[in-house]
Design an enzyme around this catalytic site. Sequence first.
Site, mmCIF file in Angstrom:
data_model
loop_
_atom_site.group_PDB
_atom_site.id
_atom_site.type_symbol
_atom_site.label_atom_id
_atom_site.label_comp_id
_atom_site.label_asym_id
_atom_site.label_seq_id
_atom_site.Cartn_x
_atom_site.Cartn_y
_atom_site.Cartn_z
ATOM 1 C CB SER A 768 34.473 39.432 33.603
ATOM 2 O OG SER A 768 34.271 40.070 34.823
ATOM 3 C CG ASP A 845 32.123 47.434 32.831
ATOM 4 O OD1 ASP A 845 31.526 47.298 33.912
ATOM 5 O OD2 ASP A 845 32.747 46.511 32.272
ATOM 6 C CG HIS A 878 31.121 43.652 33.327
ATOM 7 N ND1 HIS A 878 32.418 44.056 33.112
ATOM 8 C CD2 HIS A 878 31.209 42.363 33.732
ATOM 9 C CE1 HIS A 878 33.246 43.061 33.371
ATOM 10 N NE2 HIS A 878 32.533 42.027 33.747
#
EC number: 3.4.14.5
Length: 924
Positions: A768, A845, A878
């Site tokens: 991330s 995502d 994600h």
Amino acid sequence: MPSTYSDDNTLRSGLDRFRDHSPSQHRRSMSQETDSTVSTTSIVFDRIQERLDTKEFPARGTDGDDNDSLKDELNNDDLETGPFLGNASPSSRSNQRSSADGQRMDRSLRRWLFIVSGALVATWVIGLIFFVSSKAYKPSSSFAHDPQATVTHGSGKKVTLDQVLNNEWRAKSHSISWIAGVNGEDGLLLEKEGANKDYLVVEDVRAQNPSSVEASKSKTLIKDKLFEFANKTYWPTVTVPSRDLKKVLLATDVQNNWRHSYYAVYWIFDVETQQAEPLVPYDADARLQLASWSPTSDAIVYTRDNNMFLRKLDSDKIVQITRDGSADVFNGVPDWVYEEEVLASGVATWWSEDGNYVAFLRTNETGVPEYPIQYFVSRPSGEEPKPGEENYPEVRQIKYPKAGAHNPIVDLKFYDVKRGDVFSVDISGRFADDDRLITEVIWAGKQVLIKETNRVSDVMRVVLVDVGSRTGKAVRTVDVNDIDGGWFEISHKTKFIPADPANGRPDDGYVDTIIHNNGDHLAYFTPLDNPNPIMLTSGDYEVVDAPSAVDLQRNLVYFVSTKESSIQRHVYQVKLTGEDMTPVTDTSKEGYYAISFSTGAGYALVSYQGPNIPWQKVISTPSNPDKYEHVVEENKDLAEAAKKHELPINIYGTINVDGVELNYIERRPPHFDKNKKYPVLFQQYSGPVSQTVKKTFAVDFQSFVAAGLGYICVTVDGRGTGFIGRKNRVIIRGNLGTWESHDQIAAAKHWAQKDYIDEDRLAIWGWSYGGYMTLKTLEQDAGQTFKYGMAVAPVTDWRFYDSIYTERYMRTPQTNPEGYESAAVTNVTALSQNVRFLLMHGVADDNVHMQNSLTLLDALDQRSVENYDVQVFPDSDHGIYFHNANRIVFDKLTNWLVNAFNGEWLKIANAQPNGMKRRALPTA
């Protein structure tokens, strides 16, 4: 922000929210703690020791520095010199044979050698007996876990990746659902599925204290786990009692929406009759977005198809509150970006304490552009495709405001239950529609406190609304540019303090976190419109997600703070006058604590999270005369596992970069040998206000890299991260990626100078924001220090990420175009100077769109850069979990890293064909 493999070793599905997490708090778990969402009274009350013997897990050792002295150790092979990299060269061992091997030895000489050898053996045995009896050495299995050991002896089991992925190293932890008694009794909690008990029971912690005379008896709310309606059987997933404990709101058939929100079928369960009825009369299959009790227990407000409705329990009549709900207009529930970045919740509805008003957000995202999320394997909607469209992916369009794009227009509305009308209160000086964020709503008696900021989060207003007169005014306005040029973080912890003249509180007030002394501190504002507070805390430390609770009877505020150390957490109490700040937890020992208070703050669940083996216990708070303590969890199995395994050696310390002290943790292999040269993996998250270096117990992927693979794994929290002062935090404003990557490179150069580090084998990885920082660091370093990198679900251009998170730190692309261009990962020529890097991303995502990775790949293609590997995961968000994807992520990280440190990627950099083997010709 992006979910991350977070500081608390937890993998979440969204960039970590940037306090202790990424832009959107860490979610799913590879974490070292597991929250039992079921209330845990059964654990509290069933056969639990009276005290937790913390002496079993004493904290030993001191923080390491860069030149710590190490004892000699057993030189057992790690994978560093073992099967992954090959053992020592045969030349290190004697390969010569004596030319006299075949000759006979003189008999007297042999006798003499036998006598001398026997004497030496006897001496060695006597010495060994003395050594063992003096306890100078113990095998590792005889020790409790020592998180600060600087050496490890013995030959225990190795930590494996399977153990980490299967959560075998996750500490057990439990949450307690505290509730207030019908008459305000403190210390009550909900217990679900307790041993030998009914399904849902109200218990009183005081019942276990023989000296307590006020304890309430147990009260069963629901006897059986399953209930029937119209000949169908249902199992509730969510159970919420009314305040009078006569009804329970149940949710069945729960279907997740985004991170926090879900759809469900709701029921009203009668405690007396033990019967359930649909919340929506005559529609037992109605799927709702939200339902919540009135504090007076006589009504429920709910949202269906983005419209709000009210049902009073004394009739089947449903009152429709709003009628403008649509795909673009939300009432009482947030849209995607408000759920993810502002409220951290699927709830945008707030009842007044007297049950006469409901405040709610109306969100209009008509002007917000859409982003398509494609699902190639699954159909999350649950809908069958139309005939002829079976071979097409399912596409979900979400309104996603990227940086600089139109934001949703959000207004706070009020519903008057008695009058039956909806109204709003216009206040002069409000932010324009596209420049307004409503971040917190707090009922204060018959008034409402509303926090709002401009869209770039550097100007904040606190507004006070009187719902009776339907008027309001701004009571505080703060421009952070006048303080330090940073930003306001969103908080949902503001506490209303009602007036109590007999108890020394003549006026209403509230406790809030404000910027003070280069950090976050607690302030008490009274009366409500007074902009000048009483400071409750101050000094060279910060409060964390505070306040935790307020004891109105004793005028005490409880909070968690970094007062002892920026990488520790302790609990404190302070009077509303700002006097007598005292610790609740034992500050004489290192510790990282979390705490959950009962509704009256007379009791609390204390969670010790490290550095030793985690434990939990329920206590009475220090000012409570009814003393109480019970252990909830000791994690004995985890302690036993720690004894039997070779865990990494964790060295904590600070390094100085440009005059700033940055926290680090260096994880060394269990049999660290200062005479070897170790490769190093740098793991980081680095997001604004995040923290990865903590004094918590963790056996995670980084631990496996050190203890299982035999490498060194280092984490450094650079500038921009949390709890090292706002001056070092806000330096990144407008320039994400610049200072963070600078600090990671400086740290790598610092480690590269150490004698036990192989400077040619340095790698960096992150998820991330950590993935972004991996790529940005490789770009800025251009192969000078780091040779390898592994980036998972990275942002590559902040113009692709959501507006509310991004603009808080970068302002808008329109006002800061140079900053956005500089922050993007665009210098692919610099990336080509690294040996190799790995890129992974989930196709579905919804947080950090795959657009980020695909755009970078296109730039690499245009410049003919090929020194990378790519893995994508269909239908994964994600968190990357769909169809075994999470295991593949960590398998790939492991194998790719081993190949990197083995030099395999050097071999393929300029691949050449082998010579062709000559075909054997048949013989005649």
